[in-house]
Design a protein around this motif. Sequence first.
Motif, short mmCIF file in Angstrom:
data_model
loop_
_atom_site.label_atom_id
_atom_site.label_comp_id
_atom_site.label_asym_id
_atom_site.label_seq_id
_atom_site.Cartn_x
_atom_site.Cartn_y
_atom_site.Cartn_z
N PHE A 242 74.51 63.37 50.48
CA PHE A 242 75.76 63.65 49.93
C PHE A 242 76.90 62.67 50.69
CE2 PHE A 242 80.13 66.03 50.03
CZ PHE A 242 80.37 65.80 48.54
N LEU A 243 76.90 62.87 51.83
CA LEU A 243 78.02 62.03 52.38
C LEU A 243 77.82 60.57 52.14
CD1 LEU A 243 77.90 63.59 56.28
CD2 LEU A 243 79.79 63.42 54.68
N LEU A 244 76.76 60.08 52.04
CA LEU A 244 76.61 58.63 51.55
C LEU A 244 76.95 58.33 49.94
CD1 LEU A 244 75.34 55.58 51.80
CD2 LEU A 244 73.11 56.86 51.09
N LEU A 245 76.71 59.51 49.25
CA LEU A 245 77.16 59.36 47.86
C LEU A 245 78.80 59.32 47.93
CD1 LEU A 245 76.81 59.53 44.63
CD2 LEU A 245 76.88 62.06 44.89
N LEU A 246 79.51 60.23 48.75
CA LEU A 246 80.79 60.53 48.79
C LEU A 246 81.54 58.94 49.35
CD1 LEU A 246 83.43 62.25 48.89
CD2 LEU A 246 82.89 62.92 51.26
N LEU A 247 80.93 58.39 50.15
CA LEU A 247 81.60 57.18 50.89
C LEU A 247 81.29 56.02 49.74
CD1 LEU A 247 80.79 57.85 54.54
CD2 LEU A 247 82.98 57.62 53.53
N LEU A 248 79.93 55.89 49.12
CA LEU A 248 79.93 54.96 48.03
C LEU A 248 80.77 54.95 46.90
CD1 LEU A 248 75.94 54.40 48.38
CD2 LEU A 248 77.62 53.00 49.12
N SER A 249 81.04 56.18 46.63
CA SER A 249 82.13 56.32 45.63
C SER A 249 83.48 55.43 45.87
CB SER A 249 82.40 57.78 45.30
OG SER A 249 83.12 58.57 46.24
N GLN A 250 83.97 55.35 47.03
CA GLN A 250 84.96 54.68 47.67
C GLN A 250 85.00 53.26 47.97
OE1 GLN A 250 86.87 57.20 50.76
NE2 GLN A 250 85.45 58.75 50.13
N VAL A 251 83.63 52.64 47.31
CA VAL A 251 83.41 51.17 47.80
C VAL A 251 84.68 50.33 47.31
CG1 VAL A 251 82.39 50.84 45.28
CG2 VAL A 251 81.64 49.53 47.52
N SER A 252 85.42 50.67 46.40
CA SER A 252 86.39 49.63 45.98
C SER A 252 87.38 49.74 47.10
CB SER A 252 87.13 50.09 44.56
OG SER A 252 87.73 51.28 44.79
N ARG A 253 87.56 50.77 47.72
CA ARG A 253 88.52 50.82 48.95
C ARG A 253 88.17 50.10 50.17
NH1 ARG A 253 92.51 54.82 50.09
NH2 ARG A 253 91.51 56.21 48.48
N PHE A 254 86.91 50.21 50.33
CA PHE A 254 86.46 49.68 51.72
C PHE A 254 86.20 48.27 51.37
CE2 PHE A 254 84.42 53.98 52.21
CZ PHE A 254 85.15 54.35 53.58
N SER A 255 85.92 47.65 49.95
CA SER A 255 85.86 46.29 50.01
C SER A 255 87.12 45.58 50.03
CB SER A 255 85.41 46.04 48.50
OG SER A 255 86.46 46.47 47.27
#
Length: 324
Positions: A242-255
């Motif tokens: 779930f944490l992985l899914l949560l953080l991957l949903s913010q990939v545009s922010r991290f990129s």
Amino acid sequence: MSNLSEQFAASKLEHFPVTFFAMIMGMTGLALVWEKASIVFGAPAIVGHLLLTLTACLFVILAVVYLLKIILRKSAVLEEFQHPIKLSFFPAFSISMILLSIATLTLSERLSFILWSVGTALHLMLTVYVLNQWIHHVKFQVTHMTPSWFIPVVGNILVPIAGVEHGYTELSWFFFSIGIVYWIVLKTLVLNRMMFHDPMPEKLLPTMFILIAPPAVGFISYIKLTGTLDSFARILFYSAMFLLLLLLSQVSRFSRIKFFMSWWAYSFPLAASAIAAQLMYINLGQPFYYYLALGLLSLATVVIALLFFRTLQAVIRNEICLPE
């Protein structure tokens, strides 16, 4: 000209960050992913061996350079050791040794045991030291807390993975207990800081991926200790996913984040997630976990390869080892 070169080298050494050892954690994690993939997917075993060889060489180089920093720039090391955020990265060195002990289990039991013994003892000392600093602090503030604070305490969860193989089951339970219990405490504190206080600076945002590591590694370690996939193991695995899914949903922010050495915080948690998914497939044999494990293997490989080449590029461009 020689004086200028000497001054440049001295400046680089003075600002050589202890966070470099997070790179070893990620690289060793990837080597372990491919070692496991040779069993699960029939991937070429040579890939894991090459990654391990490269990582071991990097570890030696980084250890020698940091030792030189301790000898020649002691004040700079003490400054890092007293820094409220950088302090948590010192145990990345002992964690690197523990991870290398896991990776060398099938190659040399004696080498693995030496790395595990030294790494485990050193990590326990660092855990006690850091906890003492937190408890009796005069300088820490809420804004200093980031997911990197997990590193000293939660790193203990890794000990059983090689510890059980070396016959130290009860000692492994001791370290597992430290990691799991204090992970829950620290996670509560970190989430409170993230939700109710000022946002973390951009440079530290990648450390949010460290949130994934404790339940993912906890799952692997728990399976090693018990040999069973029970309810608690499932809780650890699915909370990590779930944490992985949560953080991957913010990939545009991290990129959009500028490159910092903190980017390596992406690496080990992704590698741990990939290993956990492979282990889940081994236990259940269901197609979903096969494709999940394959997807996470690919993701971890691509991300860590990009991190490696971006770091190499930063070294060539003189973008790191600079004053903050």
